[in-house]
Design a protein around this motif. Sequence first.
Motif, mmCIF file in Angstrom:
data_model
loop_
_atom_site.group_PDB
_atom_site.id
_atom_site.type_symbol
_atom_site.label_atom_id
_atom_site.label_comp_id
_atom_site.label_asym_id
_atom_site.label_seq_id
_atom_site.Cartn_x
_atom_site.Cartn_y
_atom_site.Cartn_z
ATOM 1 N N MET A 1 -28.729 46.212 -29.909
ATOM 2 C CA MET A 1 -29.858 45.298 -29.720
ATOM 3 C C MET A 1 -29.397 43.918 -29.264
ATOM 4 N N TRP A 2 -28.153 43.539 -29.622
ATOM 5 C CA TRP A 2 -27.694 42.194 -29.267
ATOM 6 C C TRP A 2 -27.476 42.050 -27.761
ATOM 7 N N GLU A 3 -27.530 43.160 -27.016
ATOM 8 C CA GLU A 3 -27.471 43.064 -25.561
ATOM 9 C C GLU A 3 -28.788 42.548 -24.982
ATOM 10 N N HIS A 4 -29.855 42.623 -25.792
ATOM 11 C CA HIS A 4 -31.184 42.260 -25.284
ATOM 12 C C HIS A 4 -31.758 41.020 -25.962
ATOM 13 N N VAL A 5 -31.052 40.465 -26.957
ATOM 14 C CA VAL A 5 -31.562 39.289 -27.655
ATOM 15 C C VAL A 5 -30.465 38.238 -27.771
ATOM 16 N N ASP A 6 -30.932 37.017 -28.020
ATOM 17 C CA ASP A 6 -29.993 35.901 -28.144
ATOM 18 C C ASP A 6 -30.332 35.131 -29.416
ATOM 19 N N LEU A 7 -29.338 34.828 -30.240
ATOM 20 C CA LEU A 7 -29.549 34.089 -31.477
ATOM 21 C C LEU A 7 -29.739 32.612 -31.143
ATOM 22 N N ILE A 8 -30.931 32.058 -31.499
ATOM 23 C CA ILE A 8 -31.202 30.655 -31.171
ATOM 24 C C ILE A 8 -31.196 29.765 -32.408
ATOM 25 N N SER A 9 -31.236 30.375 -33.598
ATOM 26 C CA SER A 9 -31.135 29.631 -34.857
ATOM 27 C C SER A 9 -30.735 30.633 -35.931
ATOM 28 N N PRO A 10 -30.373 30.163 -37.122
ATOM 29 C CA PRO A 10 -29.965 31.119 -38.165
ATOM 30 C C PRO A 10 -31.055 32.138 -38.505
ATOM 31 N N ASN A 11 -32.352 31.798 -38.285
ATOM 32 C CA ASN A 11 -33.442 32.698 -38.661
ATOM 33 C C ASN A 11 -34.308 33.137 -37.481
ATOM 34 N N LYS A 12 -33.850 32.893 -36.238
ATOM 35 C CA LYS A 12 -34.669 33.253 -35.082
ATOM 36 C C LYS A 12 -33.797 33.767 -33.950
ATOM 37 N N VAL A 13 -34.377 34.720 -33.197
ATOM 38 C CA VAL A 13 -33.730 35.226 -31.990
ATOM 39 C C VAL A 13 -34.763 35.201 -30.865
ATOM 40 N N ARG A 14 -34.268 35.199 -29.622
ATOM 41 C CA ARG A 14 -35.162 35.243 -28.463
ATOM 42 C C ARG A 14 -34.845 36.471 -27.644
ATOM 43 N N CYS A 15 -35.924 37.200 -27.267
ATOM 44 C CA CYS A 15 -35.771 38.393 -26.434
ATOM 45 C C CYS A 15 -35.396 37.952 -25.024
ATOM 46 N N LEU A 16 -34.317 38.513 -24.453
ATOM 47 C CA LEU A 16 -33.868 38.163 -23.118
ATOM 48 C C LEU A 16 -34.717 38.811 -22.035
ATOM 49 N N LEU A 17 -35.582 39.782 -22.427
ATOM 50 C CA LEU A 17 -36.415 40.491 -21.449
ATOM 51 C C LEU A 17 -37.775 39.839 -21.261
ATOM 52 N N CYS A 18 -38.322 39.239 -22.330
ATOM 53 C CA CYS A 18 -39.657 38.624 -22.223
ATOM 54 C C CYS A 18 -39.718 37.225 -22.825
#
Length: 592
Positions: A1-18
């Motif tokens: 899954m880490w190929e499709h998301v990026d960690l932006i804070s200790p408690n949040k991630v951002r989807c790289l697709l949308c």
Amino acid sequence: MWEHVDLISPNKVRCLLCSKELGYNNNTSSMLRHYRALHENREETGASPSQATRKQELDEVLVSMIVKDTQPFTIVDDVGFGTFVSKLDPKYVLPTRQALKAMVEAKYEFAKEHAKAKVEKVVAVSLTSDMWTSINIDAYLAVTCHFVEENEKLSSVLLGVQAFPQSHTAENIACVKASLMEEWGISGKVTCMVTDGAPNMVACVRELKLRHHICVAHTLNLVVKRAFDQHPVLSGLRAKARKLVGYFRSSTTAKVCSFLLFQYIMLIVCLYSYCSDLMAYSSVSLKEKLKRVQLQLGMQATKLMQEVETRWNSTYLMLQRLVELREPVGAALAGLHTDIPFFTASEFDIVVACLSSLSPFYDASTELSAEEHVSASKVIPLLKMIAKALQEEDTKSAPAVAVEIGEQLIRQLREKLHMLQSMSILSLATLQDPQFKLIAFFSNTKAAEAVKRLTSECATVIRRNTEENTHEIPQASTSQEFTGGSRLWQRLDTSVMEAKRTQNVSEDATVEIQRYLSEANISRLENPLEYWANHRSLYPNLYKLALIYLCTPASSVPCERVFSKAGEVVSKKRNRLKPKTVEKLLFLNKNA
């Protein structure tokens, strides 16, 4: 899954697709649900094409269930529903609420474009409009559109259910309706608008400069309600019936008041071959007692019906049900210590006689509330038949109260019938319905007026067709041809040619209408739209007018049906829905 998301804070991630932000709690569960719901079918994963197609099919069925059954988006988070779905298909992963809402919005955009394309092809439409207030005290304005499709089928589309926070003035309502008509491209196609008789609605249509007729179901409601209110005896019986039905609906338990009365109940029970436990019978609810009595009398168990103040039909149904359940209701009330009086024999005679007079009104309002069949053309003939039925009832022996009610109904109905026969939209629709034509009118004078009006409309269509099919001739040659080379006589010769052309057009219209009227009427069970489809080449100009006038509904019931469904959408469980979401769900429920 880490190929499709990026960690932006200790408690949040951002989807790289949308680019959607998701919560992160040291596990990838939320990421996995989001990816499978929105992106799995669009990325090259290990899933086979058949699995991707299967997921897409199930997603569409889920969206359809949400729309048709007015289910909340949170159903995908319900444990029981999730377990049920996993048993049906373990490989299917339910989408998140956000993903499900996005699917609904995508379906709405697609359905709206499809509906707009359908409306764009028609030559004329009629509109119905009404307002509604939700449980959150939010006002909504609904507009439905009715037309004849290319396959000669009567269709309807919900144009919108828009939140209406502003003041309910005619100007504000007209502004919203004008915006809707412009958005759907029907500003020049509206034949008529049907509303209730509220002053702001009537003034709104006048502001829009459209033809208007008041919902005939509301008109019948006013006729009957006024007759009820004007007679004290009938008003008293109606109040008595309401109180009695309310007692049955609200009473949780009803104890037998004394030992002697209880013995009397036991005797009644024995006479009707009761086999149930008599001691239990003395303490069950009144509704349950009524049900048991009906079953032991060999009747189907039915409930008493309470009236709704805004619908006179409910009054008719309440009284009718009381008459049908006269014996079991009397048995259930026997022996109870209550101040709720039951109808006497003479009162029942009055109610039965009044129901006989009101029955035609009930049948007519049901017929005129149809949405899938031509209805405006039925208004005048149905009111004529009601008047004849009331006259026949007047000749029968009946209690004095029932006779007085019948006379009041006849007087008020004649006033309404005279008014409705004078309305062009209804008279032209009746005349162009091959089931009725001239025989539906109450007087020959009104029928002649309708024929004259139709002739004028038909002549306008012929004139317009002639102008469209005639090529422009250079002005110089036209003047020379008309005046023989001299400009002195040009104006006179032009006036003569115009008068001749107008006379020819009127004669052509008269011939076509008289040929149509001389034909035998079709059966009442035949479809008038099919008739016009089969005769469009024989009566080309009347065919165009039929498409314009026969699409008009007789009542504003289509909008009321929308709001009945709106009450299910905006419920206590879903009271935080945004107005835009409410509109999309209702649009799909009605149109998809």
